[in-house]
Design an enzyme around this catalytic site. Structure first.
Site, PDB file in Angstrom:
ATOM      1  N   GLU A 109       4.536 -13.058   1.499  1.00 46.71           N
ATOM      2  CA  GLU A 109       5.012 -12.035   0.237  1.00 46.71           C
ATOM      3  C   GLU A 109       6.373 -11.304   0.713  1.00 46.71           C
ATOM      4  O   GLU A 109       6.342 -10.358   1.771  1.00 46.71           O
ATOM      5  CB  GLU A 109       3.935 -11.125  -0.179  1.00 46.71           C
ATOM      6  CG  GLU A 109       2.417 -11.677  -0.247  1.00 46.71           C
ATOM      7  CD  GLU A 109       1.441 -10.493  -0.059  1.00 46.71           C
ATOM      8  OE1 GLU A 109       1.539  -9.530  -0.819  1.00 46.71           O
ATOM      9  OE2 GLU A 109       0.624 -10.890   0.585  1.00 46.71           O
ATOM     10  N   HIS A 115      -0.868  -2.363  -4.517  1.00 47.72           N
ATOM     11  CA  HIS A 115      -0.263  -3.459  -5.656  1.00 47.72           C
ATOM     12  C   HIS A 115      -0.166  -2.838  -6.939  1.00 47.72           C
ATOM     13  O   HIS A 115      -0.381  -3.327  -8.142  1.00 47.72           O
ATOM     14  CB  HIS A 115      -0.920  -4.784  -5.752  1.00 47.72           C
ATOM     15  CG  HIS A 115      -0.953  -5.391  -4.473  1.00 47.72           C
ATOM     16  ND1 HIS A 115       0.249  -5.654  -3.569  1.00 47.72           N
ATOM     17  CD2 HIS A 115      -1.735  -6.573  -3.804  1.00 47.72           C
ATOM     18  CE1 HIS A 115       0.090  -6.348  -2.606  1.00 47.72           C
ATOM     19  NE2 HIS A 115      -1.280  -6.900  -2.546  1.00 47.72           N
ATOM     20  N   ASP A 119      -2.636  -9.695   8.077  1.00 46.69           N
ATOM     21  CA  ASP A 119      -2.486  -9.215   6.998  1.00 46.69           C
ATOM     22  C   ASP A 119      -1.227  -8.215   7.567  1.00 46.69           C
ATOM     23  O   ASP A 119      -1.265  -6.985   7.526  1.00 46.69           O
ATOM     24  CB  ASP A 119      -3.490  -8.370   6.213  1.00 46.69           C
ATOM     25  CG  ASP A 119      -3.214  -7.976   4.898  1.00 46.69           C
ATOM     26  OD1 ASP A 119      -2.102  -7.902   4.428  1.00 46.69           O
ATOM     27  OD2 ASP A 119      -4.099  -7.204   4.387  1.00 46.69           O
ATOM     28  N   HIS A 140       2.712 -13.044  -5.227  1.00 46.00           N
ATOM     29  CA  HIS A 140       1.475 -13.199  -4.381  1.00 46.00           C
ATOM     30  C   HIS A 140       0.891 -14.566  -4.638  1.00 46.00           C
ATOM     31  O   HIS A 140      -0.188 -14.502  -4.486  1.00 46.00           O
ATOM     32  CB  HIS A 140       0.412 -12.058  -5.002  1.00 46.00           C
ATOM     33  CG  HIS A 140      -0.368 -11.447  -3.772  1.00 46.00           C
ATOM     34  ND1 HIS A 140      -1.307 -12.381  -3.002  1.00 46.00           N
ATOM     35  CD2 HIS A 140      -0.445 -10.394  -3.375  1.00 46.00           C
ATOM     36  CE1 HIS A 140      -1.835 -11.769  -2.323  1.00 46.00           C
ATOM     37  NE2 HIS A 140      -1.621 -10.515  -2.264  1.00 46.00           N
ATOM     38  N   ARG A 181       0.961  -0.997   0.024  1.00 47.13           N
ATOM     39  CA  ARG A 181       0.017  -0.012   0.137  1.00 47.13           C
ATOM     40  C   ARG A 181       0.853   1.317  -0.058  1.00 47.13           C
ATOM     41  O   ARG A 181       1.947   1.381   0.649  1.00 47.13           O
ATOM     42  CB  ARG A 181      -0.856   0.063   1.293  1.00 47.13           C
ATOM     43  CG  ARG A 181      -1.774  -0.962   1.108  1.00 47.13           C
ATOM     44  CD  ARG A 181      -2.495  -1.282   2.262  1.00 47.13           C
ATOM     45  NE  ARG A 181      -3.790  -2.362   2.356  1.00 47.13           N
ATOM     46  CZ  ARG A 181      -3.585  -3.589   2.222  1.00 47.13           C
ATOM     47  NH1 ARG A 181      -2.614  -3.877   2.755  1.00 47.13           N
ATOM     48  NH2 ARG A 181      -4.700  -4.521   2.206  1.00 47.13           N
TER      49      ARG A 181
END
Length: 330
Positions: free
Chosen positions: A295, A110, A239, A180, A85
């Protein structure tokens, strides 16, 4: 004499606009990986378990139409020009404000509305695999600089999947690239990946606000649910960007499925790892938490956070990054 990976390519599908998409298959040491020119997507990873049976462990879709329809989860894709982000869809570089496409509320995620995951990449065979490349023009999605990018997927002698990223620019810009892929070591069709056991060489996280934008703090994981320094089962609700520690080349992450014995190890040159438990998958075609994404990348919102490792790339420099996903049985 060591035999390299078997590499094949084939026509796969076409985009809605008629653009053809090819699929590359790499096979070595019992591992089979399939890569698409659309989005540089890792469509499939098949590896054996303790019973010797090979299973699909990456969440993939059957055709390009499905990838074009299910854009939000970024299944297996390379995301960029900036992975993760950017707060407010803007950043200042060398005194100039750049406004980039907002595609997650007021923020950029992304790479914006048409990131690298939605492009068809050029492809060429290289020893042990395939190299995909594209050019992002100056001003694309609001990012400055004409960026030439390549991503090479190769299989090492032991079947490990190596991903090498390269990029150059003709003007100052920001770059953050990652893959991803969502992993379910019990099998992509086995249901929830929760209960996989995870170890992360990370004693700190960069916590985010309600929009998952970093607050700028570095917070110790000790005594919290974010502590994976010792292997433990993964629950829902992650996340999170982890600040990786130096490991002397040892894995920064290990993901283990007790039911099959499959073990995934991660080595990387990147400073961070985003752990995402895919809680937002909607059941079409995969249910929430059907896979776990690991990731490897620089930190979210680094262009607006001088205290974070820099993501600035300038003319005459080359962006390089390597991540290796290793597969074995315990």
């Amino acid at each position: 004499m060591t035999t390299g990976a078997a590499v094949q390519s084939e026509d796969f599908s076409t985009r809605a606009d008629g653009t053809p998409v090819r699929r590359w298959t790499l096979e070595r040491a019992g591992v089979r990986v399939r890569v698409l020119t659309y989005g540089a997507v890792v469509q499939s990873v098949e590896i054996p378990g303790r019973d010797g049976a090979r299973a699909e462990v990456a969440l993939g879709l059957p055709d390009v139409t499905a990838y074009e329809t299910h854009t939000g989860p970024y299944f297996g894709a390379v995301v960029g020009r900036y992975a993760n982000r950017i707060a407010g869809g803007s950043f200042v570089l060398d005194g100039r404000t750049h406004r980039v496409t907002r595609n997650e509320g007021r923020n950029t995620l992304h790479g914006g509305g048409r990131g690298f995951d939605k492009r068809v990449w050029d492809a060429e065979e290289v020893p042990g695999g395939v190299r995909l490349s594209l050019v992002a023009e100056d001003g694309e999605e609001g990012f400055p600089g004409r960026l030439a990018v390549s991503v090479a997927y190769t299989l090492d002698e032991d079947g490990a999947l190596r991903i090498d990223y390269r990029a150059t620019t003709d003007a100052p810009t920001v770059v953050n690239l990652t893959n991803h892929t969502y992993w379910n070591l019990a099998g992509a069709d086995s249901g929830s990946a929760l209960g996989h056991e995870l170890r992360l060489a990370a004693g700190r996280i960069t916590p985010g606000d309600e929009e998952s934008i970093p607050t700028g703090e570095f917070v110790a994981v000790e005594g919290t649910r974010f502590d994976f320094r010792e292997q433990k089962p993964v629950g829902p609700g992650y996340d999170t960007n982890y600040v990786l520690e130096e490991t002397g080349g040892e894995p920064v992450a290990e993901l283990y499925d007790p039911s099959s014995g499959r073990l995934l190890t991660v080595r990387t040159t990147e400073p961070g790892l985003q752990l995402y438990t895919a809680d937002h998958l909607d059941g079409d075609p995969f249910a929430p938490c059907a896979g776990i994404a690991l990731e490897t990348q620089h930190f979210p919102d680094a262009p607006n956070r001088p205290e974070f490792p820099s993501t600035v790339l300038r003319p005459g420099e080359e962006f390089t990054s390597t991540t290796v996903y290793g597969f074995s049985v315990r």
